[in-house]
Design a protein around this motif. Structure first.
Motif, PDB file in Angstrom:
ATOM      1  N   VAL A  41       0.867  -1.177   0.000  1.00 16.75           N
ATOM      2  CA  VAL A  41       0.000   0.000   0.000  1.00 16.75           C
ATOM      3  C   VAL A  41       0.905   1.228   0.000  1.00 16.75           C
ATOM      4  O   VAL A  41       1.726   1.406   0.900  1.00 16.75           O
ATOM      5  CB  VAL A  41      -0.936   0.013   1.225  1.00 16.75           C
ATOM      6  CG1 VAL A  41      -1.915   1.183   1.127  1.00 16.75           C
ATOM      7  CG2 VAL A  41      -1.685  -1.313   1.344  1.00 16.75           C
ATOM      8  N   ARG A  43       1.547   4.854   0.581  1.00 19.46           N
ATOM      9  CA  ARG A  43       0.949   5.959   1.348  1.00 19.46           C
ATOM     10  C   ARG A  43       1.139   7.280   0.625  1.00 19.46           C
ATOM     11  O   ARG A  43       2.240   7.797   0.516  1.00 19.46           O
ATOM     12  CB  ARG A  43       1.590   6.040   2.737  1.00 19.46           C
ATOM     13  CG  ARG A  43       0.815   6.916   3.719  1.00 19.46           C
ATOM     14  CD  ARG A  43       1.565   7.088   5.019  1.00 19.46           C
ATOM     15  NE  ARG A  43       2.724   7.938   4.857  1.00 19.46           N
ATOM     16  CZ  ARG A  43       2.694   9.275   4.871  1.00 19.46           C
ATOM     17  NH1 ARG A  43       1.542   9.907   5.033  1.00 19.46           N
ATOM     18  NH2 ARG A  43       3.802   9.970   4.726  1.00 19.46           N
ATOM     19  N   TRP A  72      -2.936   4.797  -1.565  1.00 19.99           N
ATOM     20  CA  TRP A  72      -3.532   5.276  -0.317  1.00 19.99           C
ATOM     21  C   TRP A  72      -3.867   6.760  -0.443  1.00 19.99           C
ATOM     22  O   TRP A  72      -3.040   7.558  -0.892  1.00 19.99           O
ATOM     23  CB  TRP A  72      -2.556   5.043   0.817  1.00 19.99           C
ATOM     24  CG  TRP A  72      -2.825   5.703   2.129  1.00 19.99           C
ATOM     25  CD1 TRP A  72      -2.637   7.013   2.453  1.00 19.99           C
ATOM     26  CD2 TRP A  72      -3.289   5.069   3.337  1.00 19.99           C
ATOM     27  NE1 TRP A  72      -2.945   7.236   3.767  1.00 19.99           N
ATOM     28  CE2 TRP A  72      -3.354   6.058   4.340  1.00 19.99           C
ATOM     29  CE3 TRP A  72      -3.628   3.768   3.672  1.00 19.99           C
ATOM     30  CZ2 TRP A  72      -3.751   5.795   5.642  1.00 19.99           C
ATOM     31  CZ3 TRP A  72      -4.031   3.486   4.969  1.00 19.99           C
ATOM     32  CH2 TRP A  72      -4.096   4.484   5.941  1.00 19.99           C
ATOM     33  N   ASP A  74      -5.450   9.823   2.036  1.00 16.32           N
ATOM     34  CA  ASP A  74      -6.024  10.376   3.265  1.00 16.32           C
ATOM     35  C   ASP A  74      -7.069  11.405   2.849  1.00 16.32           C
ATOM     36  O   ASP A  74      -6.734  12.457   2.285  1.00 16.32           O
ATOM     37  CB  ASP A  74      -4.941  11.049   4.107  1.00 16.32           C
ATOM     38  CG  ASP A  74      -4.065  10.054   4.843  1.00 16.32           C
ATOM     39  OD1 ASP A  74      -4.574   9.384   5.745  1.00 16.32           O
ATOM     40  OD2 ASP A  74      -2.866   9.958   4.505  1.00 16.32           O
ATOM     41  N   CYS A  85      -7.380  14.407  -1.505  1.00 15.27           N
ATOM     42  CA  CYS A  85      -6.350  13.544  -0.928  1.00 15.27           C
ATOM     43  C   CYS A  85      -5.258  14.431  -0.358  1.00 15.27           C
ATOM     44  O   CYS A  85      -4.555  15.131  -1.106  1.00 15.27           O
ATOM     45  CB  CYS A  85      -5.779  12.605  -1.981  1.00 15.27           C
ATOM     46  SG  CYS A  85      -6.961  11.389  -2.598  1.00 15.27           S
ATOM     47  N   TRP A 168      -7.271   2.858  -1.668  1.00  8.32           N
ATOM     48  CA  TRP A 168      -7.510   2.772  -0.227  1.00  8.32           C
ATOM     49  C   TRP A 168      -7.830   4.176   0.269  1.00  8.32           C
ATOM     50  O   TRP A 168      -7.003   5.088   0.143  1.00  8.32           O
ATOM     51  CB  TRP A 168      -6.273   2.229   0.472  1.00  8.32           C
ATOM     52  CG  TRP A 168      -6.407   1.959   1.951  1.00  8.32           C
ATOM     53  CD1 TRP A 168      -6.893   2.800   2.907  1.00  8.32           C
ATOM     54  CD2 TRP A 168      -6.018   0.758   2.636  1.00  8.32           C
ATOM     55  NE1 TRP A 168      -6.845   2.213   4.139  1.00  8.32           N
ATOM     56  CE2 TRP A 168      -6.310   0.958   4.011  1.00  8.32           C
ATOM     57  CE3 TRP A 168      -5.452  -0.441   2.235  1.00  8.32           C
ATOM     58  CZ2 TRP A 168      -6.049  -0.016   4.978  1.00  8.32           C
ATOM     59  CZ3 TRP A 168      -5.192  -1.413   3.199  1.00  8.32           C
ATOM     60  CH2 TRP A 168      -5.485  -1.208   4.550  1.00  8.32           C
ATOM     61  N   ASN A 170      -8.502   6.479   3.498  1.00  9.17           N
ATOM     62  CA  ASN A 170      -8.355   6.535   4.952  1.00  9.17           C
ATOM     63  C   ASN A 170      -9.129   7.732   5.481  1.00  9.17           C
ATOM     64  O   ASN A 170      -8.884   8.875   5.080  1.00  9.17           O
ATOM     65  CB  ASN A 170      -6.882   6.645   5.346  1.00  9.17           C
ATOM     66  CG  ASN A 170      -6.698   6.665   6.847  1.00  9.17           C
ATOM     67  OD1 ASN A 170      -7.131   5.758   7.544  1.00  9.17           O
ATOM     68  ND2 ASN A 170      -6.064   7.713   7.363  1.00  9.17           N
ATOM     69  N   SER A 293       1.824  -0.425   9.416  1.00  6.22           N
ATOM     70  CA  SER A 293       2.085   0.921   8.899  1.00  6.22           C
ATOM     71  C   SER A 293       3.410   1.464   9.413  1.00  6.22           C
ATOM     72  O   SER A 293       4.128   0.813  10.171  1.00  6.22           O
ATOM     73  CB  SER A 293       0.947   1.858   9.300  1.00  6.22           C
ATOM     74  OG  SER A 293       0.915   2.033  10.708  1.00  6.22           O
ATOM     75  N   LEU A 328       2.096  -0.651   4.691  1.00  5.07           N
ATOM     76  CA  LEU A 328       1.851   0.728   4.261  1.00  5.07           C
ATOM     77  C   LEU A 328       3.179   1.459   4.259  1.00  5.07           C
ATOM     78  O   LEU A 328       3.808   1.619   5.304  1.00  5.07           O
ATOM     79  CB  LEU A 328       0.853   1.397   5.200  1.00  5.07           C
ATOM     80  CG  LEU A 328       0.528   2.876   4.956  1.00  5.07           C
ATOM     81  CD1 LEU A 328      -0.107   3.079   3.587  1.00  5.07           C
ATOM     82  CD2 LEU A 328      -0.390   3.406   6.059  1.00  5.07           C
TER      83      LEU A 328
END
Length: 756
Positions: A41, A43, A72, A74, A85, A168, A170, A293, A328
Motif C-alpha cells: 500500500v 501511502r 492510499w 487520506d 487527498c 484505499w 483513509n 504501517s 503501508l
C-alpha cells in the motif's frame, strides 16, 4: 487376474500421487490470512520522493511497485464537501497555503478534545484550493518538487492519468468533519457508487460501524486503524491498547486491522528489537487481515536491520512464523522487492555469480572496523573477499586498521597514550596519534571504536557494538581468512613512501613476509589482492609477487585518458573507483552515467566500486533511499565486477534475489533507474546550480617516482598537537626527544652569545 489387480493397484497409486502432487502445489508459501502474497500500500503514492498525494507520487508508485499496488489517499473534506487527498487534517505543513492566502490566518479548532491550530480544508472551497500547491512535508526529503503539483480530488486519483490498480481511502477525522456539518459517511457512500474503492480505513469505531452494513457483500473491505496504545478512540472512549484485546468486537464492523509496525515487532528505547507479539496470529484467528504501517526507508528503524529496509520488511512477511497481509509504505518499491524477489530464499542459497562482494574494514557497518568480530560477521554474511588496511606499529608489526591515525578507529584519545598526539604534515594537517607511535602491545590495550560516518544526520551504527571486538595483526587476519569459505583477501597498502623515508619501516616487505608465513602463495585456493592508490607501491609488488594488483583511484573522475589506462594496465589487473565516478550526482540527484567502466573493461581491467553503505543519506535520491536499488544499478546498468561495502550482508542478499535471472520478464522494481530521471522532473527555476565537472584521469595522476629506500632517519621536529606535549616515536617505540634537543641547542647558543 493377478496382472489386472496389479494394474488396478498401480492406477490407484498413480491417482493418489497426482492428488498428493496437486495438493502440495496448492499449499501457499505465504502465511497471510488468504494465502496470497502480502499487499503493498503506497501511502500518498511514492511520498518518499514526491510530495504526498501528488500525481507524480501516485504515478511513480505504480511504475516501480507490484502490479497490484494499492494507492492510499487520506481523505479531507472541503467547505463545499469535495473529497481531497491530503496527508494531514491541517494543510500548512504539506502545502503552500499560508503563502497563497497571505491575508488569511490559521484557525484553532477542537480535534478530539485537543485544540489544534492550522489551515483547515473546511475553511476553503475546492475552487479556492485550486491555486494551492503541494510541498514535501518531511523536511529531510528533497524540496525540489515543492510548488509544482495541485491538490487532487479522490476522483482525480482514479482518473485516466493515474488509473490505480487499487484504491484505499483513509478517513481519519470523521468526528471533526461532523462538527463542521460535513459528512464523511455520505461522501464515502457516494464516491463508492462510481469509483471502485478496495479499502476504507478509520481509527473511529463509530464511523466504520455506520457504514458496515452498506458495504457488506461488496468488494470494499473495512479496516480498523489502531493509533498509539494509549490514545483514546473517540466513539468508545477506550484506548487503542484496550481495543486490541477485544478483536471479537472489531470483527463485527471490519475485516482487517491496520497497526503501527511496533505493535508487531516492538523496539526498546535503544531501538533494538524485542520479541514479536501475537497480534498477527490473534487477528488471523479472528479472521481479520493485518496491515502494518509506518514504513519508510529514510527513518531510523531498529539497529537490528543495519539500515537495510528490505531486511525489515522480510521480518514482517517472511520470518517463518507469521506474515502480515500488507504493508503501508512511503517507498513502495522496497516492499515490492522484498515480497517478490527476496522472500522464501533458502539461507543456504549461493546466489548468482556477480558481483564480487569485497568488504571495507570487514563488516564495519555492524562492528568496529578491522576487528575480529567485524571479520567474523563478514564471513557469516557471505562476503567473497575480506580486507585488511595495513598499518605499521613502532616495533614493525603490520596490523589491520582503517586509518594510520589511531584516533579514527580506536579510543586512544581517552587512553594514557593520548599525550602522543602530534601533527605530521606529510600525513595530515590535524593532530593525530599514529600507529607507528605505539608498539603492537600498546595498541592491543586499546578499545576499537565503531565508525559513524553520518553523525551530522544523527545516524548511529549499532551502539551496542561501539567498542566490541579486538584489533588484529595482519598475521591473525591471514590465518583467520585461510580457514574460511572465502575466495580471497584484499590487503590495502598506503603511506609506504612516508613510512620508508621517515619511520624506517618497509610496509611492503612486512606484508609479503606475513603472506609467505601464512602460506599465501600462488598455489593457495584463495587469491590475494593488493590494493593501493600509489602506482609505485603496486609496481614494487609486481616485481616481488604475482598477486592480483588493484589500483585505487582516490579522485572522483569523469573520464580517463587512454594513455593513463595503458599506464595502469602496466602495473595493475583491476581498478577501484568511487561510486560518483560512475554515477555523478549534484545535490543528491544523479546527473548521468560515465563511460569509465566501459573504458577500463576495454583494456581487460576489472572494476570495483567503493564504498557502499546502507545509510540512506549515502545514496542518490534516484535510488529511493534503498541500498538494494543502488547496488542493482551499479551491477545491472554500470556492469561493475565487484563492490566494496561496509555492509556485506546487504550485497550478498542482493546477489541471491530471485529476480536477477528473469531477463525480459524482470519486474520494474528490479530494473535500473534512468540516471538523470529525477533531475529532469525538476523545474528549471529549482534546478541545483551546475557544479564544476570532475577531473579527467591523466598520465600525471598515475605515474609516480619509485619508492624511496628504507632509511633510518635522525630525529625530526614535529609540530605538537593541541592536546598534549609533542613526542614522536622511533621504530622501536622509544620517544624522540625532539623538543628537548631543540631546547638544549637553544641554550648552548644563548650561552655562547653571553660568553662572547
Amino acid at each position: 487376474m493377478p496382472i489386472l489387480r496389479s494394474l488396478l493397484l498401480l492406477f490407484v497409486l498413480y491417482q493418489a500421487a497426482v492428488v498428493s502432487a496437486r495438493g502440495s502445489k496448492s499449499i501457499s508459501p505465504w502465511q497471510t490470512l488468504s494465502g496470497n502474497a502480502p499487499l503493498v500500500v503506497a501511502r500518498g503514492g511514492f511520498s518518499g520522493i514526491f510530495p504526498d498525494s501528488s500525481v507524480n507520487a501516485y504515478n511513480l508508485a505504480q511504475l516501480t511497485s507490484l502490479s497490484n499496488v494499492i494507492l492510499w489517499c487520506d481523505v479531507q473534506l472541503t467547505k463545499d464537501g469535495a473529497g481531497i487527498c491530503f496527508p494531514t487534517l491541517t494543510l500548512d505543513n504539506y502545502s503552500d497555503i499560508s503563502t497563497v492566502f497571505q491575508n488569511g490566518k490559521a484557525n484553532v479548532y477542537q480535534v478530539n478534545g485537543v485544540a489544534v491550530q492550522g489551515w483547515f480544508s473546511v475553511d476553503y472551497t475546492l475552487k479556492e484550493l485550486a491555486n494551492v500547491y503541494l510541498t514535501q512535508g518531511v523536511f529531510s526529503r528533497s524540496d525540489k518538487y515543492d510548488g509544482i503539483f495541485n491538490i487532487l480530488t479522490v476522483e482525480e486519483v482514479v482518473s485516466s492519468e493515474v488509473q490505480p490498480a487499487g484504491l484505499w481511502l483513509n478517513i481519519q477525522h470523521d468526528a471533526f468533519f461532523r462538527q463542521h456539518n460535513l459528512s464523511m459517511r455520505s461522501f464515502v457512500l457516494s464516491i463508492s457508487k462510481h469509483v471502485v474503492v478496495d479499502y476504507v480505513s478509520s481509527p473511529e469505531v463509530g464511523f466504520l460501524s455506520s457504514i458496515a452494513s452498506r458495504f457488506k457483500g461488496t468488494k470494499t473491505k473495512l479496516v480498523f486503524r489502531f493509533l498509539g496504545m494509549n490514545d483514546v478512540e473517540p466513539s468508545t472512549n477506550q484506548t487503542y491498547g484496550s481495543l486490541l484485546s477485544n478483536l471479537t468486537l472489531v470483527k463485527t464492523f471490519a475485516s482487517g486491522i491496520l497497526v503501527p509496525k511496533t505493535y508487531i515487532w516492538p523496539v526498546n528505547s535503544g531501538l533494538y528489537l524485542q520479541s514479536p507479539t501475537s497480534v498477527v496470529s490473534d487477528a488471523h484467528n479472528q479472521g481479520l487481515e493485518v496491515f502494518a504501517s509506518d514504513f519508510a526507508n529514510d527513518v531510523v528503524f531498529s539497529y537490528n536491520y543495519s539500515y537495510d529496509p528490505i531486511a525489515e520488511y522480510l521480518s514482517f512477511v517472511d520470518n517463518g512464523n507469521f506474515s502480515v497481509d500488507g504493508v503501508l509504505s512511503d517507498f513502495p518499491i522496497t516492499p515490492s522487492e522484498a515480497i517478490d524477489c527476496f522472500s522464501h530464499i533458502s539461507k543456504n542459497s549461493t546466489g548468482q555469480a556477480p558481483p564480487v562482494v569485497i568488504t571495507h574494514n570487514g563488516a564495519s557497518g555492524v562492528y568496529p572496523g578491522c576487528t575480529d568480530v567485524a571479520y567474523q560477521q563478514a564471513v557469516e554474511d557471505g562476503a567473497d573477499v575480506i580486507d585488511c588496511s595495513v598499518q605499521m606499529t613502532s616495533d614493525g608489526i603490520p596490523i589491520c586498521l582503517g586509518s594510520i591515525n589511531l584516533i579514527e578507529g580506536t579510543t586512544v584519545a581517552l587512553s594514557p597514550y593520548g599525550i602522543r598526539s602530534v601533527i605530521i604534515p606529510e600525513l595530515q594537517n590535524t593532530a593525530g596519534i599514529f600507529t607507528f607511535n605505539l608498539t603492537w602491545k600498546e595498541i592491543q590495550n586499546l578499545k576499537p571504536a565503531i565508525s559513524n560516518p553520518f553523525l551530522d544526520y544523527q545516524l548511529y551504527r549499532y551502539p551496542a557494538h561501539k567498542n566490541s571486538g579486538n584489533l588484529v595483526s595482519l598475521d591473525y587476519f591471514l590465518s583467520f581468512a585461510k580457514t574460511k569459505p572465502l575466495s580471497g583477501v584484499l590487503v590495502s597498502v598506503e603511506n609506504a613512501a612516508y613510512l620508508a623515508e621517515y619511520q624506517g619501516l618497509s610496509v611492503i616487505d612486512a606484508v609479503i613476509d606475513s603472506l609467505n608465513k601464512s602460506g599465501y602463495n600462488n598455489q593457495t585456493l584463495q587469491k590475494v589482492m593488493i590494493q593501493s592508490t600509489n602506482s609505485s607501491v603496486l609496481k614494487e609488488f609486481k616485481m616481488k609477487t604475482s598477486y592480483e594488483l588493484v589500483y585505487q583511484v582516490d579522485e572522483t573522475i569523469r573520464d580517463a585518458l587512454n594513455s593513463s589506462i595503458k599506464d595502469i594496465k602496466g602495473f595493475a589487473h583491476s581498478v577501484s573507483v568511487t561510486k560518483q565516478t560512475i554515477f555523478p550526482k549534484n545535490q543528491g540527484f544523479l546527473t548521468g552515467v560515465t563511460n569509465v567502466v566501459d573504458k577500463l573493461h576495454s583494456y581487460n581491467l576489472s572494476v570495483y566500486a567503493y564504498v557502499f553503505t546502507n545509510e540512506f543519506v549515502s545514496q542518490a535520491w534516484d535510488f529511493f533511499s534503498d541500498p538494494t536499488v543502488e547496488i542493482n544499478n551499479f551491477v545491472s546498468a554500470a556492469n561493475i565486477d565487484g563492490l566494496i561495502t561496509e555492509f556485506p550482508g546487504t550485497a550478498v542478499s542482493y546477489r541471491k534475489n530471485k529476480c536477477l535471472t528473469m531477463g525480459n520478464n524482470t519486474p520494474n522494481y528490479m530494473l535500473p533507474v534512468q540516471p538523470d530521471g529525477l533531475m529532469q522532473s525538476i523545474p528549471n527555476n529549482a534546478l541545483p546550480p551546475a557544479e564544476a565537472p570532475n577531473q579527467i584521469l591523466t598520465d600525471s595522476n598515475v605515474i609516480e617516482p619509485p619508492l624511496p629506500p628504507v632509511v633510518q632517519k635522525l630525529p625530526t621536529f614535529v609540530t605538537p598537537g593541541p592536546a598534549a606535549a609533542p613526542t614522536a616515536s622511533t621504530p622501536n617505540g622509544q620517544p624522540q626527544r625532539a623538543t628537548d634537543f631543540f631546547l638544549s641547542s637553544l641554550l648552548l647558543v644563548l650561552l655562547a652569545f653571553l660568553i662572547f
